[in-house]
Design a protein around this motif. Sequence first.
Motif, PDB file in Angstrom:
ATOM      1  N   LEU A 270       0.991  -1.398   0.012  1.00 14.87           N
ATOM      2  CA  LEU A 270       0.128   0.238  -0.017  1.00 14.87           C
ATOM      3  C   LEU A 270       0.794   1.157  -0.224  1.00 14.87           C
ATOM      4  O   LEU A 270       1.679   1.587   0.739  1.00 14.87           O
ATOM      5  N   ASP A 271       0.810   2.275  -1.001  1.00 16.58           N
ATOM      6  CA  ASP A 271       1.566   3.473  -0.916  1.00 16.58           C
ATOM      7  C   ASP A 271       0.791   4.309  -0.195  1.00 16.58           C
ATOM      8  O   ASP A 271      -0.447   4.844  -0.703  1.00 16.58           O
ATOM      9  N   MET A 272       1.254   4.568   1.176  1.00 17.32           N
ATOM     10  CA  MET A 272       0.555   5.490   2.101  1.00 17.32           C
ATOM     11  C   MET A 272       0.409   6.768   1.799  1.00 17.32           C
ATOM     12  O   MET A 272      -0.543   7.585   2.009  1.00 17.32           O
ATOM     13  N   VAL A 273       1.376   7.493   1.000  1.00 16.61           N
ATOM     14  CA  VAL A 273       1.077   8.844   0.473  1.00 16.61           C
ATOM     15  C   VAL A 273      -0.186   8.749  -0.638  1.00 16.61           C
ATOM     16  O   VAL A 273      -0.999   9.708  -0.349  1.00 16.61           O
ATOM     17  N   THR A 276      -2.969   8.640   1.660  1.00 21.34           N
ATOM     18  CA  THR A 276      -3.429   9.872   2.406  1.00 21.34           C
ATOM     19  C   THR A 276      -4.146  10.860   1.342  1.00 21.34           C
ATOM     20  O   THR A 276      -4.956  11.462   1.889  1.00 21.34           O
ATOM     21  N   LEU A 277      -3.660  10.826   0.348  1.00 18.90           N
ATOM     22  CA  LEU A 277      -4.201  11.990  -0.812  1.00 18.90           C
ATOM     23  C   LEU A 277      -5.824  11.556  -1.043  1.00 18.90           C
ATOM     24  O   LEU A 277      -6.497  12.305  -1.182  1.00 18.90           O
ATOM     25  N   GLU A 280      -7.571  12.641   2.095  1.00 16.68           N
ATOM     26  CA  GLU A 280      -7.513  14.356   2.041  1.00 16.68           C
ATOM     27  C   GLU A 280      -8.817  14.915   1.026  1.00 16.68           C
ATOM     28  O   GLU A 280      -9.311  15.693   1.236  1.00 16.68           O
TER      29      GLU A 280
ATOM     30  N   PHE B 268       7.337   5.487  -2.571  1.00 22.82           N
ATOM     31  CA  PHE B 268       7.037   4.047  -2.680  1.00 22.82           C
ATOM     32  C   PHE B 268       7.697   3.418  -3.732  1.00 22.82           C
ATOM     33  O   PHE B 268       7.497   3.744  -4.661  1.00 22.82           O
ATOM     34  N   LEU B 276       7.941   7.054   6.248  1.00 23.52           N
ATOM     35  CA  LEU B 276       7.001   8.041   5.899  1.00 23.52           C
ATOM     36  C   LEU B 276       6.232   8.690   7.134  1.00 23.52           C
ATOM     37  O   LEU B 276       5.884   8.019   8.059  1.00 23.52           O
ATOM     38  N   MET B 283       3.212  15.634   4.877  1.00 24.45           N
ATOM     39  CA  MET B 283       3.875  14.356   5.062  1.00 24.45           C
ATOM     40  C   MET B 283       5.480  14.637   4.635  1.00 24.45           C
ATOM     41  O   MET B 283       5.698  15.571   3.794  1.00 24.45           O
TER      42      MET B 283
END
Lengths: 296, 292
Positions: A270-273, A276-277, A280, B268, B276, B283
Amino acid sequence: MPALSLSDLHRRVENLNELPTLPAILFPVLNQLSANTDDIDLQKTVHLVSHDGALSTQVLHMANSPLFGMRQRVNTLRAAALTLGVHRLRDIVTSCCLMQVSPKGGDINVSSFWEHSLACALIARNLARKLGYSDPERAYLAGLVHDLGILVNMLLIPAEFTRAYKKAAAEQRPLRDVELEEMGLSHEITGDLLSTHWCLFDYLSEVMRRHHDVERATLDPMLTALVNIADLLCRTSGLGYGYQENFAVVLEEETAWKIIAAHSQRARHLDMVCFTLEVEAYVNEVRKLVSVLFHL
Amino acid sequence: MSTTAPPLGNPAISPACYQIRDLIYGVAGIFHAENRLGFLEDRCGRRMKELKITSLRQYHELLTRSAERTSEMHHLLNEITVGETCFFRNQPQLAALQRLLLPSIANSKEKIPFKHLRIWSAGCSTGEEPYTLAIILMEEAARFLRGFTFEIIATDLNDRSLLRCQEGIYGDYALRNVSPEFLRKYFEPVPNSREYRIRDEVRRYVKFSRLNLLDDSRMVFVKSLDVIFCCNVLIYFDGVSKKRVIQHFYNNLLPHSYLFLGHAESLFGVHDDFRLVHFPGAMAYIKTPVQR
């Protein structure tokens, strides 16, 4: 002021009839929508909900929110039920019923509480799906109810809680830490009392009791962990308790994430960035929806 | 990466454009995907007009065979790396730096006799970011950073942008997030103009230089950093180049120091040794010691 003891609080709970009661319509509706898919009579459910005018209006508003993925606008409960399907209808009816359980007046903005809870429900469900958790709808419900103890605090110990809340907001600190500091107990304890009072499912009681203390969850640790992470993401994305906390968190190092990673191999993919987007992107919609529901 | 061109490429784009694309990639690691080739052709066109060259093929020859090939590549890179920015652009990121990172860095260096803070603005464009960082550090000099010396290293590939940095003159658009108080405190009006010049007190904390982030021989010298800002720069890089740059960042940061990227940029699949970290509305990545 001395900290409240748990027995004092229990006494207040026993003696006061101020604990919120759930709208009477919720349980028949949930019974209807929890049956085997083949046995569900959507028409009957629609009939039940339509008896409550305020609830019907709220359900329609929520059904038309982009948060619930409706592609085209619906104008009747029946159309909403048919388009949304059983699971989403259940989520929406439950959300609207719970939102009716809100203390009136007081110094704390209750709509912030519901923004946080609704966002947490949506994020927990989304995360559950991405991580292959078996029951994403359960994650929605758990996210929705996890902080109900805060409402109990507003109702049963308003002066003490307001003081703790104002201090937490002024110092931009996590609410739970200041609750413990100022009152000697936090919303997980009162949430647990409420879940007993309302006879909620055990797995929901566990989430209400353990969402800040995930390592002690035993019934469904993954569920409690999902809600913990959803809660953290809400708070870093501006949907906390109505004030901005000053904190940093490395999710990967959180116990909750370690539990999730132990239960789901998908966690490391899972790409947490990106996630998170996605979170948002909910923020404004959640605010808009809750504001509309509160002003109907 | 082998990229050379057409048979499968867009027939509307000339083969020389693909060759120039490959050349730029080789020199600076900046890769123009199919949907950016129109932009590249347009920027080559600007240079060609100035040089009175009529075909991309001739321009490619100039870039590869002429005595001026190095300086012309500089000019071309200047055309394709112009960034759009302003002061105090990403406020949640800056708030995280000011309210959370600076106190934490100050705390971690409490027992060090010579307290120095080093921040790198990698891809500083026309200077708004490094000057913003300098202003924040100056604001904190009497609080969290009491007893600290500090410096901002500001680098960019674009010579013209660096000249703008040195001039330090900005208009309404770049200054739109600057409060009237900060405008008075850290800028001076340029006579007979609506522009403002950054004051020398701010300027002295910022060291500008031209740097290609893929120039390994120079990257190794940007050492001992507490924080790196590299926002919306790596989006121009392909995966291989991005990995190379990020590895340099990792090596150049002090342990437990921070890397800020642009809002939607992720490591990633690029680098595993950063963690992160979520701040309110922002972030970043924290350098954690490698555990193997």
